[in-house]
Scaffold this active site. Structure first.
Site, PDB file in Angstrom:
ATOM      1  N   GLU A  25      -5.617 -16.126 -25.167  1.00  0.00           N
ATOM      2  CA  GLU A  25      -6.559 -16.387 -26.260  1.00  0.00           C
ATOM      3  C   GLU A  25      -6.011 -17.777 -26.750  1.00  0.00           C
ATOM      4  O   GLU A  25      -5.206 -18.325 -26.556  1.00  0.00           O
ATOM      5  CB  GLU A  25      -6.540 -15.207 -27.219  1.00  0.00           C
ATOM      6  CG  GLU A  25      -5.203 -15.265 -27.874  1.00  0.00           C
ATOM      7  CD  GLU A  25      -5.190 -14.683 -29.573  1.00  0.00           C
ATOM      8  OE1 GLU A  25      -6.191 -15.165 -30.143  1.00  0.00           O
ATOM      9  OE2 GLU A  25      -4.790 -13.891 -29.860  1.00  0.00           O
ATOM     10  N   ASP A 138     -12.789  -3.966 -44.078  1.00  0.00           N
ATOM     11  CA  ASP A 138     -12.068  -4.857 -43.108  1.00  0.00           C
ATOM     12  C   ASP A 138     -11.406  -4.061 -42.001  1.00  0.00           C
ATOM     13  O   ASP A 138     -10.181  -3.849 -42.052  1.00  0.00           O
ATOM     14  CB  ASP A 138     -11.092  -6.027 -43.985  1.00  0.00           C
ATOM     15  CG  ASP A 138     -10.991  -7.154 -42.980  1.00  0.00           C
ATOM     16  OD1 ASP A 138     -11.287  -7.129 -41.904  1.00  0.00           O
ATOM     17  OD2 ASP A 138     -10.216  -8.011 -43.698  1.00  0.00           O
ATOM     18  N   ALA A 141     -12.963  -6.873 -35.312  1.00  0.00           N
ATOM     19  CA  ALA A 141     -13.879  -6.670 -34.070  1.00  0.00           C
ATOM     20  C   ALA A 141     -13.075  -6.264 -32.933  1.00  0.00           C
ATOM     21  O   ALA A 141     -13.624  -5.794 -32.131  1.00  0.00           O
ATOM     22  CB  ALA A 141     -14.785  -7.625 -34.034  1.00  0.00           C
ATOM     23  N   LYS A 159       0.660  -6.228 -36.942  1.00  0.00           N
ATOM     24  CA  LYS A 159       1.579  -6.580 -37.797  1.00  0.00           C
ATOM     25  C   LYS A 159       1.456  -5.578 -38.858  1.00  0.00           C
ATOM     26  O   LYS A 159       0.462  -4.960 -39.188  1.00  0.00           O
ATOM     27  CB  LYS A 159       0.996  -8.147 -38.229  1.00  0.00           C
ATOM     28  CG  LYS A 159       1.211  -8.935 -37.621  1.00  0.00           C
ATOM     29  CD  LYS A 159       1.343 -10.157 -38.516  1.00  0.00           C
ATOM     30  CE  LYS A 159       1.766 -11.555 -37.788  1.00  0.00           C
ATOM     31  NZ  LYS A 159       0.884 -11.966 -36.630  1.00  0.00           N
TER      32      LYS A 159
END
Ligand code: PSU
Ligand code: MN
Length: 306
Positions: A25, A138, A141, A159
């Site tokens: 990524e 929250d 996605a 995390k």
């Protein structure tokens, strides 16, 4: 081939010769780490994948194309551009149609990797269910993407800025298996243990590849999380990271940070509050994941169902 895809010469060659390919990524470069460590990390991770017998394909959106494999200059551009957008599933049509510079998150990288026929993707940590999600809603996605896009994601867990228990519940609900490598425990990125177990411990690349092939062979779409703990020598002390994470979370709440800014804000504050030591841990765990990912990509191809 999809008209929006632009392969680097190295990745194009790997496709022609049937060599294993590992996706990487780019949000981790643009928004996850400071310059110049980000670009250096990106280069070193690519080299570890080559040394592991696979070809790295760092993914980003540049000039209206989905670039699969980046040049040195493109890595540098992503690592320094102040206006690189953090691109998740929602944002892909915008950056592409407006020809903006886009750094892909785990979700967007999975989409692009699948379009490019790449099955294995290496990163640091995936997004998840944020603490307090019952009121903020929250939820990254990344989790929905894992539910629907068929790419294996090698990471060091999630995390503790996130609610790790709820993240694992969400993945279970959506049928996303969570594998672990070398231990039962699901790792918490900076630390080897989160207090939660992964679903299945599979230590060898051949076993991991057989599991992933079995899932897809059943017609079950979606990803697999391959969680790989940070090496012992690079892990952070648990009490310290917990204390600093609490402080960063309180500052985010007090500062009204929301939406896609939340994760980069927390990562940046944790780095500052640890005097940069969290960055060293972050880099070490991505490199470790690159070794696991390269071996997995090779094992995926060696499997009879490949
Ligand atoms: N977690 C990390 N480092 C990162 C990210 C997550 O430890 O760089 C990035 C990844 O690109 C991930 C994204 O896909 O943040 C998730 O952002 P959000 O929480 O806004 O969905
Ligand atoms: Mn979010």
């Amino acid at each position: 081939m999809h008209p929006l895809l632009a392969f680097s010469p190295e990745v194009a060659h790997a496709r022609n010769t049937g060599a294993p390919i590992v996706a990487l990524e780019s949000t981790i470069i643009s928004h996850g780490m400071p310059y110049p460590q980000n670009v250096q990390m990106a280069r070193e991770v690519e080299q570890i994948i080559r040394d592991g017998g696979a070809v790295p394909a760092t993914i980003a959106i540049i000039d209206g194309r989905i670039c699969i494999g980046l040049s040195e200059a493109q890595l540098e551009q992503l690592g320094t551009a102040p206006d690189a957008m953090k691109v998740s599933r929602r944002d892909l049509p915008y950056v592409l149609s407006q020809s903006k510079l886009g750094a892909t998150t785990v979700a967007a990288t999975m989409i692009c990797a699948e379009l490019a026929g790449i099955k294995v993707f290496v990163t640091g940590g995936i997004g998840g269910v944020h603490r307090g999600a019952e009121t903020s809603f929250d939820i990254s996605a990344d989790l929905q993407e894992l539910a629907q896009t068929s790419v294996a994601v090698v990471c060091a867990g999630v995390k503790s800025i996130l609610d790790i228990g709820l993240t694992l519940e969400y993945l279970e609900t959506h049928g996303v298996p969570v594998l672990s490598v070398g231990q039962r425990g699901f790792p918490a990125f900076f630390t080897r243990e989160s207090g939660f177990h992964a679903d299945f411990q599979l230590d060898t690349p051949a076993e991991q590849a057989a599991f992933i092939h079995a899932k897809w062979r059943l017609g079950l779409k979606g990803g697999v999380v391959v969680s790989n703990p940070v090496p012992e020598a690079d892990a952070m002390p648990r009490e310290e990271i917990d204390r600093i994470t609490e402080q960063a979370l309180q500052e985010a709440a007090a500062g009204g940070i929301s939406g896609k800014q939340v994760t980069p804000f927390l990562l940046g504050r944790i780095k500052e509050l640890t005097g940069g030591r969290s960055l060293a841990t972050n880099i070490a765990l991505v490199k470790h994941n690159a070794r696991v990912g390269a071996a997995l990509a090779a094992a995926m191809l060696a499997h009879p169902e490949a």
